[in-house]
Write a protein that holds these residues in place. Sequence first.
Motif, mmCIF file in Angstrom:
data_model
loop_
_atom_site.group_PDB
_atom_site.id
_atom_site.type_symbol
_atom_site.label_atom_id
_atom_site.label_comp_id
_atom_site.label_asym_id
_atom_site.label_seq_id
_atom_site.Cartn_x
_atom_site.Cartn_y
_atom_site.Cartn_z
ATOM 1 N N THR A 20 0.675 -1.127 0.020
ATOM 2 C CA THR A 20 0.033 0.120 -0.305
ATOM 3 C C THR A 20 0.891 1.279 -0.050
ATOM 4 O O THR A 20 0.440 2.254 -0.496
ATOM 5 C CB THR A 20 -0.945 -0.031 1.190
ATOM 6 O OG1 THR A 20 -1.699 -1.106 1.090
ATOM 7 C CG2 THR A 20 -1.760 1.181 1.243
ATOM 8 N N LEU A 21 1.875 1.339 0.574
ATOM 9 C CA LEU A 21 2.814 2.441 0.855
ATOM 10 C C LEU A 21 3.554 2.600 -0.676
ATOM 11 O O LEU A 21 3.483 3.800 -1.068
ATOM 12 C CB LEU A 21 4.186 2.282 1.926
ATOM 13 C CG LEU A 21 4.949 3.338 2.001
ATOM 14 C CD1 LEU A 21 4.278 4.839 2.091
ATOM 15 C CD2 LEU A 21 5.952 2.986 2.811
ATOM 16 N N ALA A 22 3.878 1.576 -1.199
ATOM 17 C CA ALA A 22 4.473 1.684 -2.539
ATOM 18 C C ALA A 22 3.486 2.483 -3.517
ATOM 19 O O ALA A 22 3.723 3.064 -4.276
ATOM 20 C CB ALA A 22 4.891 0.390 -3.053
ATOM 21 N N GLU A 23 2.114 1.846 -3.270
ATOM 22 C CA GLU A 23 1.300 2.676 -4.394
ATOM 23 C C GLU A 23 0.852 3.889 -3.904
ATOM 24 O O GLU A 23 1.021 4.788 -5.042
ATOM 25 C CB GLU A 23 -0.009 1.601 -3.993
ATOM 26 C CG GLU A 23 -0.249 0.271 -4.783
ATOM 27 C CD GLU A 23 -1.164 -0.494 -4.438
ATOM 28 O OE1 GLU A 23 -2.237 -0.158 -3.601
ATOM 29 O OE2 GLU A 23 -1.176 -1.792 -4.743
ATOM 30 N N LEU A 24 0.855 4.179 -2.744
ATOM 31 C CA LEU A 24 0.718 5.810 -2.177
ATOM 32 C C LEU A 24 1.767 6.703 -2.823
ATOM 33 O O LEU A 24 1.341 7.868 -3.236
ATOM 34 C CB LEU A 24 0.511 5.785 -0.710
ATOM 35 C CG LEU A 24 -0.695 5.174 -0.251
ATOM 36 C CD1 LEU A 24 -0.676 5.364 1.360
ATOM 37 C CD2 LEU A 24 -2.042 6.005 -0.691
ATOM 38 N N ALA A 25 3.080 6.026 -2.761
ATOM 39 C CA ALA A 25 3.971 6.821 -3.127
ATOM 40 C C ALA A 25 4.523 6.684 -4.616
ATOM 41 O O ALA A 25 5.355 7.644 -5.138
ATOM 42 C CB ALA A 25 5.459 6.360 -2.341
ATOM 43 N N GLY A 26 3.961 5.902 -5.408
ATOM 44 C CA GLY A 26 4.313 5.809 -6.808
ATOM 45 C C GLY A 26 5.624 5.104 -6.976
ATOM 46 O O GLY A 26 6.160 5.397 -7.988
ATOM 47 N N VAL A 27 5.836 4.090 -6.113
ATOM 48 C CA VAL A 27 7.042 3.468 -6.333
ATOM 49 C C VAL A 27 7.089 1.924 -6.283
ATOM 50 O O VAL A 27 5.785 1.553 -5.865
ATOM 51 C CB VAL A 27 8.232 3.844 -5.359
ATOM 52 C CG1 VAL A 27 8.583 5.424 -5.594
ATOM 53 C CG2 VAL A 27 7.614 3.453 -3.931
ATOM 54 N N SER A 28 7.817 1.265 -6.645
ATOM 55 C CA SER A 28 7.885 -0.373 -6.587
ATOM 56 C C SER A 28 7.780 -0.881 -5.239
ATOM 57 O O SER A 28 8.256 -0.252 -4.491
ATOM 58 C CB SER A 28 8.888 -0.967 -7.527
ATOM 59 O OG SER A 28 10.026 -0.848 -7.014
ATOM 60 N N LEU A 29 7.282 -1.996 -4.904
ATOM 61 C CA LEU A 29 7.054 -2.792 -3.892
ATOM 62 C C LEU A 29 8.711 -3.073 -3.452
ATOM 63 O O LEU A 29 9.101 -2.859 -2.286
ATOM 64 C CB LEU A 29 6.426 -3.947 -3.805
ATOM 65 C CG LEU A 29 6.519 -4.909 -2.729
ATOM 66 C CD1 LEU A 29 5.983 -4.036 -1.405
ATOM 67 C CD2 LEU A 29 5.457 -5.984 -2.882
ATOM 68 N N PRO A 30 9.533 -3.526 -4.178
ATOM 69 C CA PRO A 30 10.797 -3.958 -3.987
ATOM 70 C C PRO A 30 11.958 -2.681 -3.616
ATOM 71 O O PRO A 30 12.475 -2.894 -2.567
ATOM 72 C CB PRO A 30 11.319 -4.534 -5.184
ATOM 73 C CG PRO A 30 10.216 -5.143 -5.955
ATOM 74 C CD PRO A 30 9.123 -4.165 -5.693
ATOM 75 N N THR A 31 11.419 -1.604 -3.803
ATOM 76 C CA THR A 31 12.134 -0.428 -3.410
ATOM 77 C C THR A 31 11.584 -0.178 -2.064
ATOM 78 O O THR A 31 12.302 0.508 -1.384
ATOM 79 C CB THR A 31 11.522 0.945 -4.365
ATOM 80 O OG1 THR A 31 12.046 0.766 -5.853
ATOM 81 C CG2 THR A 31 12.196 2.317 -4.038
#
Length: 88
Positions: A20-31
Motif C-alpha cells: 500500500t505504501l508503494a502504491e501511495l508513493a508511486g514506487v515499486s514494492l521492491p523499492t
Amino acid sequence: MITSFQMRAARALLGIDQKTLAELAGVSLPTIQRMEASTGNVRGVVETLIKVVEAFDRAGVELIGEQARSDGGGRGVRLKEPGQPRRV
C-alpha cells in the motif's frame, strides 16, 4: 533524512502494508522493501525518498528529524534514542 525505523513506524501508525505504501508513493514494492531493510538512514534516489515522505505526509504522518521540532498538531510518538528497548 528518513530512517528505516521511521518508515516502519509510520506504516504501523497508518495500519498499511508495504504494498500500500508503494502504491501511495508511486514506487515499486521492491523499492520499499529495500528501503525498510536498510539500517540507519535510508539511502536511495532523492526523488524516490521525496515520494515516500510526501506519501506519508498526505496520509497524515509527519516524519520528524533528529533534534527537529514538531509544530504540527495531532497525536504522535517519537523515539528518544535509537537502540534496543529497555526492560523496566
